[in-house]
Each structure stands twice: as C-alpha cells, then as structure tokens.
Design a protein around this motif. Structure first.
Motif, PDB file in Angstrom:
ATOM      1  N   VAL A  20       0.846  -1.189   0.000  1.00 20.41           N
ATOM      2  CA  VAL A  20       0.000   0.000   0.000  1.00 20.41           C
ATOM      3  C   VAL A  20       0.886   1.244   0.000  1.00 20.41           C
ATOM      4  CG1 VAL A  20      -1.755   1.274   1.306  1.00 20.41           C
ATOM      5  CG2 VAL A  20      -1.829  -1.225   1.221  1.00 20.41           C
ATOM      6  N   GLU A  23       0.105   8.349   0.963  1.00 20.47           N
ATOM      7  CA  GLU A  23       0.492   9.677   0.487  1.00 20.47           C
ATOM      8  C   GLU A  23      -0.282  10.754   1.242  1.00 20.47           C
ATOM      9  OE1 GLU A  23       1.448   9.784  -4.095  1.00 20.47           O
ATOM     10  OE2 GLU A  23      -0.504   8.836  -3.746  1.00 20.47           O
ATOM     11  N   GLN A  25      -2.032  14.197   1.026  1.00 19.47           N
ATOM     12  CA  GLN A  25      -2.650  14.985  -0.030  1.00 19.47           C
ATOM     13  C   GLN A  25      -2.509  16.478   0.285  1.00 19.47           C
ATOM     14  OE1 GLN A  25      -4.020  13.327  -2.803  1.00 19.47           O
ATOM     15  NE2 GLN A  25      -2.954  11.668  -1.764  1.00 19.47           N
ATOM     16  N   SER A  31      -3.995   9.493   1.746  1.00 21.48           N
ATOM     17  CA  SER A  31      -4.567   8.457   0.881  1.00 21.48           C
ATOM     18  C   SER A  31      -3.759   7.181   1.031  1.00 21.48           C
ATOM     19  CB  SER A  31      -4.590   8.908  -0.582  1.00 21.48           C
ATOM     20  OG  SER A  31      -3.284   8.966  -1.102  1.00 21.48           O
ATOM     21  N   THR A  33      -3.333   3.686  -1.170  1.00 23.41           N
ATOM     22  CA  THR A  33      -3.646   3.066  -2.459  1.00 23.41           C
ATOM     23  C   THR A  33      -2.925   1.732  -2.575  1.00 23.41           C
ATOM     24  OG1 THR A  33      -3.707   5.283  -3.424  1.00 23.41           O
ATOM     25  CG2 THR A  33      -3.647   3.430  -4.961  1.00 23.41           C
ATOM     26  N   PRO A  38      -4.998   0.891  -8.772  1.00 24.27           N
ATOM     27  CA  PRO A  38      -5.301   2.284  -8.442  1.00 24.27           C
ATOM     28  C   PRO A  38      -6.762   2.534  -8.076  1.00 24.27           C
ATOM     29  CG  PRO A  38      -4.927   2.029 -10.801  1.00 24.27           C
ATOM     30  CD  PRO A  38      -4.581   0.716 -10.157  1.00 24.27           C
ATOM     31  N   ASN A  39      -7.680   1.639  -8.422  1.00 20.12           N
ATOM     32  CA  ASN A  39      -9.080   1.812  -8.056  1.00 20.12           C
ATOM     33  C   ASN A  39      -9.353   1.458  -6.602  1.00 20.12           C
ATOM     34  OD1 ASN A  39      -9.718   2.672 -10.641  1.00 20.12           O
ATOM     35  ND2 ASN A  39     -10.193   0.605 -11.339  1.00 20.12           N
ATOM     36  N   LYS A  41      -8.564   2.607  -3.281  1.00 20.91           N
ATOM     37  CA  LYS A  41      -7.963   3.743  -2.598  1.00 20.91           C
ATOM     38  C   LYS A  41      -8.847   4.136  -1.426  1.00 20.91           C
ATOM     39  CE  LYS A  41      -5.665   6.806  -4.981  1.00 20.91           C
ATOM     40  NZ  LYS A  41      -5.161   7.915  -5.784  1.00 20.91           N
ATOM     41  N   PHE A  43      -9.264   7.101   1.856  1.00 19.12           N
ATOM     42  CA  PHE A  43      -8.856   8.427   2.309  1.00 19.12           C
ATOM     43  C   PHE A  43      -9.227   8.604   3.768  1.00 19.12           C
ATOM     44  CE2 PHE A  43      -9.543   8.893  -2.235  1.00 19.12           C
ATOM     45  CZ  PHE A  43      -8.406   9.592  -2.632  1.00 19.12           C
ATOM     46  N   LEU A  54      -9.487   1.754   3.376  1.00 15.82           N
ATOM     47  CA  LEU A  54      -9.029   0.885   2.290  1.00 15.82           C
ATOM     48  C   LEU A  54      -9.378  -0.569   2.591  1.00 15.82           C
ATOM     49  CD1 LEU A  54      -7.501   0.459  -0.366  1.00 15.82           C
ATOM     50  CD2 LEU A  54      -5.380   0.376   0.961  1.00 15.82           C
TER      51      LEU A  54
END
Length: 113
Positions: A20, A23, A25, A31, A33, A38-39, A41, A43, A54
């Motif tokens: 995973v 990141e 933002q 986030s 991911t 990439p779908n 994800k 937050f 997730l």
C-alpha cells in the motif's frame, strides 16, 4: 492452449497481502492506495483512518486473486522441416566427404600453429 485456474475452497483461503502506498494529499488528507490497483484507494485524516477505509473497501468488493497456468502451444522446431531433405540426393555423400576433408585440413592447420 490449456488453461488451469487454481482456486481455494472458502475454508482454506490464504490471507491476501497488499503493498500500500501512503500519500499526504494537498488538502491535508491521507490516501492509501493498493500498488498496482489504483481503483482501490482509501482516504482519511490520518494514515490509520485511510488504511481502515481501504480495508473496508477491499472487504466490500471481495477481490479474488487466482493463479493462471497457461501451457505454451506445442510448436515444431523451425529447423525440423529441413530434416532429411537431402536424404535421397545422390550428391549428398560427396558433399559430406568434402566437408570432412575441409575440417581435417583446418584441424591440421590449427595443430601446426
């Protein structure tokens, strides 16, 4: 082409592990991911919250990973079509003698060096 799909019974499903990417933002959220997906994800305000969302997403969508074993098609070696093409050629024995004489001559030259 033969195709084999390996699946597991529901009572012996191995745990799925994911790499995973976490990141921060620009809006202050975090986030999480799944790398390569990439779908998938999540937050959140914190790293833990993003990971929890997730996980929920993964559990809701119930992804399944299967292993495919695909056999390569059986193909003939490209040179096999030439096998025996000079079998009945009356000059073939003469050509073999010539090749053998040339090889002997090269061997003699290499020995004298």
């Amino acid at each position: 082409m033969n195709l084999t799909v390996k699946t597991y019974p529901n009572n012996s499903v191995p745990k799925l592990t994911y790499d995973v990417l976490i990141e921060n933002q620009q809006d202050g959220e975090v986030s999480a991911t799944v790398i390569g997906l990439p779908n998938f994800k999540g937050f959140g305000v914190t790293k833990e919250e993003a990971i929890e969302k997730l996980i929920q997403l993964l559990q809701e969508r119930k992804p399944e990973i299967v292993t495919l074993e695909i056999e390569r098609p059986q193909t003939e070696h490209p040179w096999m079509k030439f096998t025996g093409m000079h079998k009945y050629n009356p000059l073939f024995a003469e050509v073999l003698e010539y090749i053998e004489a040339e090889r002997s001559q090269i061997d003699l030259q290499n020995e004298t060096k």
